[in-house]
Design a protein around this motif. Structure first.
Motif, PDB file in Angstrom:
ATOM      1  N   THR A  66       0.890  -0.858  -0.432  1.00 31.83           N
ATOM      2  CA  THR A  66       0.106  -0.239  -0.038  1.00 31.83           C
ATOM      3  C   THR A  66       0.535   1.612  -0.080  1.00 31.83           C
ATOM      4  O   THR A  66       1.804   0.795   0.278  1.00 31.83           O
ATOM      5  CB  THR A  66      -1.122   0.140   1.007  1.00 31.83           C
ATOM      6  N   GLU A  67       0.180   2.282  -0.822  1.00 29.67           N
ATOM      7  CA  GLU A  67       0.520   3.616  -0.491  1.00 29.67           C
ATOM      8  C   GLU A  67      -0.472   4.517   0.878  1.00 29.67           C
ATOM      9  O   GLU A  67      -1.540   4.078   0.968  1.00 29.67           O
ATOM     10  CB  GLU A  67       1.270   3.755  -1.333  1.00 29.67           C
ATOM     11  N   THR A  68       0.299   5.740   1.294  1.00 27.67           N
ATOM     12  CA  THR A  68      -0.429   6.350   2.651  1.00 27.67           C
ATOM     13  C   THR A  68      -0.090   7.544   2.105  1.00 27.67           C
ATOM     14  O   THR A  68       0.779   8.483   1.514  1.00 27.67           O
ATOM     15  CB  THR A  68      -0.497   5.601   3.866  1.00 27.67           C
ATOM     16  N   THR A  69      -0.866   8.507   2.758  1.00 25.85           N
ATOM     17  CA  THR A  69      -0.668   9.916   3.428  1.00 25.85           C
ATOM     18  C   THR A  69       0.144  10.167   3.979  1.00 25.85           C
ATOM     19  O   THR A  69       0.711  11.000   4.293  1.00 25.85           O
ATOM     20  CB  THR A  69      -2.341  10.854   3.629  1.00 25.85           C
ATOM     21  N   GLY A  70       0.736   8.401   4.809  1.00 26.28           N
ATOM     22  CA  GLY A  70       1.764   9.911   5.624  1.00 26.28           C
ATOM     23  C   GLY A  70       2.032   8.553   6.814  1.00 26.28           C
ATOM     24  O   GLY A  70       1.732   7.027   5.702  1.00 26.28           O
ATOM     25  N   LEU A  71       2.547   8.190   7.845  1.00 25.77           N
ATOM     26  CA  LEU A  71       3.512   7.222   8.655  1.00 25.77           C
ATOM     27  C   LEU A  71       2.399   6.402   9.523  1.00 25.77           C
ATOM     28  O   LEU A  71       2.396   5.307  10.332  1.00 25.77           O
ATOM     29  CB  LEU A  71       4.914   7.614   9.482  1.00 25.77           C
ATOM     30  N   ASP A  72       1.118   6.860  10.058  1.00 26.98           N
ATOM     31  CA  ASP A  72       0.701   6.426  11.006  1.00 26.98           C
ATOM     32  C   ASP A  72      -0.743   6.337  11.012  1.00 26.98           C
ATOM     33  O   ASP A  72      -1.875   8.097  10.967  1.00 26.98           O
ATOM     34  CB  ASP A  72       0.849   7.396  12.228  1.00 26.98           C
ATOM     35  N   TRP A  73      -1.486   5.367  10.923  1.00 27.17           N
ATOM     36  CA  TRP A  73      -3.399   5.494  10.793  1.00 27.17           C
ATOM     37  C   TRP A  73      -3.783   6.529  11.960  1.00 27.17           C
ATOM     38  O   TRP A  73      -4.904   6.693  11.447  1.00 27.17           O
ATOM     39  CB  TRP A  73      -3.768   4.220  10.275  1.00 27.17           C
ATOM     40  N   LYS A  74      -3.240   5.992  13.074  1.00 25.86           N
ATOM     41  CA  LYS A  74      -3.626   6.754  14.816  1.00 25.86           C
ATOM     42  C   LYS A  74      -3.547   7.996  14.395  1.00 25.86           C
ATOM     43  O   LYS A  74      -4.419   8.731  15.294  1.00 25.86           O
ATOM     44  CB  LYS A  74      -2.851   5.971  15.126  1.00 25.86           C
ATOM     45  N   THR A  75      -3.085   7.894  13.755  1.00 25.56           N
ATOM     46  CA  THR A  75      -3.357  10.132  13.804  1.00 25.56           C
ATOM     47  C   THR A  75      -4.438  10.754  13.032  1.00 25.56           C
ATOM     48  O   THR A  75      -3.758  11.856  12.609  1.00 25.56           O
ATOM     49  CB  THR A  75      -1.366  10.874  13.688  1.00 25.56           C
ATOM     50  N   GLY A  76      -3.736  10.057  11.695  1.00 24.23           N
ATOM     51  CA  GLY A  76      -5.324  10.228  11.148  1.00 24.23           C
ATOM     52  C   GLY A  76      -5.302  10.380   9.274  1.00 24.23           C
ATOM     53  O   GLY A  76      -5.851  10.920   8.463  1.00 24.23           O
ATOM     54  N   ASP A  77      -3.969   9.353   8.976  1.00 17.65           N
ATOM     55  CA  ASP A  77      -3.889   9.444   7.929  1.00 17.65           C
ATOM     56  C   ASP A  77      -4.663   8.355   7.151  1.00 17.65           C
ATOM     57  O   ASP A  77      -5.120   7.379   8.119  1.00 17.65           O
ATOM     58  CB  ASP A  77      -2.035   8.922   7.526  1.00 17.65           C
ATOM     59  N   ARG A  78      -4.451   8.425   5.752  1.00 20.42           N
ATOM     60  CA  ARG A  78      -5.132   7.067   5.069  1.00 20.42           C
ATOM     61  C   ARG A  78      -4.582   6.835   3.915  1.00 20.42           C
ATOM     62  O   ARG A  78      -3.762   6.992   3.196  1.00 20.42           O
ATOM     63  CB  ARG A  78      -6.033   8.052   5.097  1.00 20.42           C
ATOM     64  N   LEU A  79      -4.786   5.931   3.296  1.00 19.20           N
ATOM     65  CA  LEU A  79      -4.953   4.610   2.250  1.00 19.20           C
ATOM     66  C   LEU A  79      -5.142   5.533   0.850  1.00 19.20           C
ATOM     67  O   LEU A  79      -5.705   6.421   1.164  1.00 19.20           O
ATOM     68  CB  LEU A  79      -5.249   3.705   2.245  1.00 19.20           C
TER      69      LEU A  79
END
Length: 238
Positions: free
Chosen positions: A8-21
């Motif tokens: 996958t690629e994401t908006t940032g490094l941590d989904w816990k802080t709101g980053d998304r796929l």
């Protein structure tokens, strides 16, 4: 054995802080052979992408503006990977993001629809302790051409990881071949009966050999003051 090599690629490094796929890709292996079947989709995250992430994968918010939301592709993605064994590099990262996206929709988590996940990063560190274990480093180690990888991309990385995984686990092909070998056929005329093994020859100790054996055991018992496991326990004192 069906496996999906996933990235996958994401908006940032941590989904816990709101980053998304923003990108999901998987390539299919069947009995350790690439089938040519794959899944690939870009996803609109409905949020900005960190500049550091754009520098890694080159995917911008403008490019994703007309792409589907995850809720629009969730069922198709889940159907593609269902019941397969997943092969992922740094699995906790991708699994965390995918579980977060599925969980927000109230759908079964990735770890439910795919109970088994192989983390190739962990596997590489176990096989080559102290060496770099990035995807680029593993491509170099296993002589896999990755010169066309100028940026990270989920589909390209999944394809490269499939080659890396197969190289890392060479030798499993022979195990699969053994499991696939048909059982020995009973020759016609045997009446369907299972062929019996020839009788084994049994050699028994002679009387002199038994006497010599008892003599050696007695000497060992004497040297150990009777503390031998083969000797019967003395009855308790009255």
């Amino acid at each position: 054995m069906r496996q999906i090599v996933l990235d996958t690629e994401t908006t940032g490094l941590d989904w816990k802080t709101g980053d998304r796929l923003i990108e999901i890709a998987g390539v299919e292996l069947l009995d350790r052979k690439l089938t040519g079947k794959h899944y690939h989709v870009y996803v609109n995250p409905q949020r900005d992408i960190d500049a550091g992430a754009v520098a890694v994968h080159g995917i911008t918010s403008e490019f994703l503006a007309d792409k589907p939301l995850f809720k629009d592709v969730a069922a198709e993605f889940s159907a593609f990977v269902a019941d397969a064994e997943l092969v992922i590099h740094n699995a906790p990262f991708d699994v965390g993001f995918l579980n977060n996206e599925l969980g927000m929709l109230g759908l079964p988590l990735l770890t439910t629809i795919c109970p088994t996940v192989i983390d190739t990063l962990k596997l590489a560190k176990e096989q080559n302790p102290g060496k770099k274990a990035s995807l680029n480093a593993l491509c170099t180690l296993y002589e896999i051409d990755n010169t066309h990888r100028t940026l990270h991309g989920a589909l390209l990385d999944a394809e490269l990881l499939a080659d890396v995984y197969l190289a890392m686990t060479r030798g499993q092909e022979s195990l699969i071949m053994m499991l696939d070998e048909p059982a020995p056929q009973v020759e016609e005329g045997d009446g369907g009966a299972i062929l019996e093994r020839p009788p084994l020859r049994v050699l028994r100790a002679s009387a002199d050999e038994l006497t010599g054996h008892d003599t050696v055991l007695a000497e060992i018992a004497k040297a150990n003051k009777g503390h031998c496991l083969w000797l019967p326990k003395a009855p308790p004192a009255a």
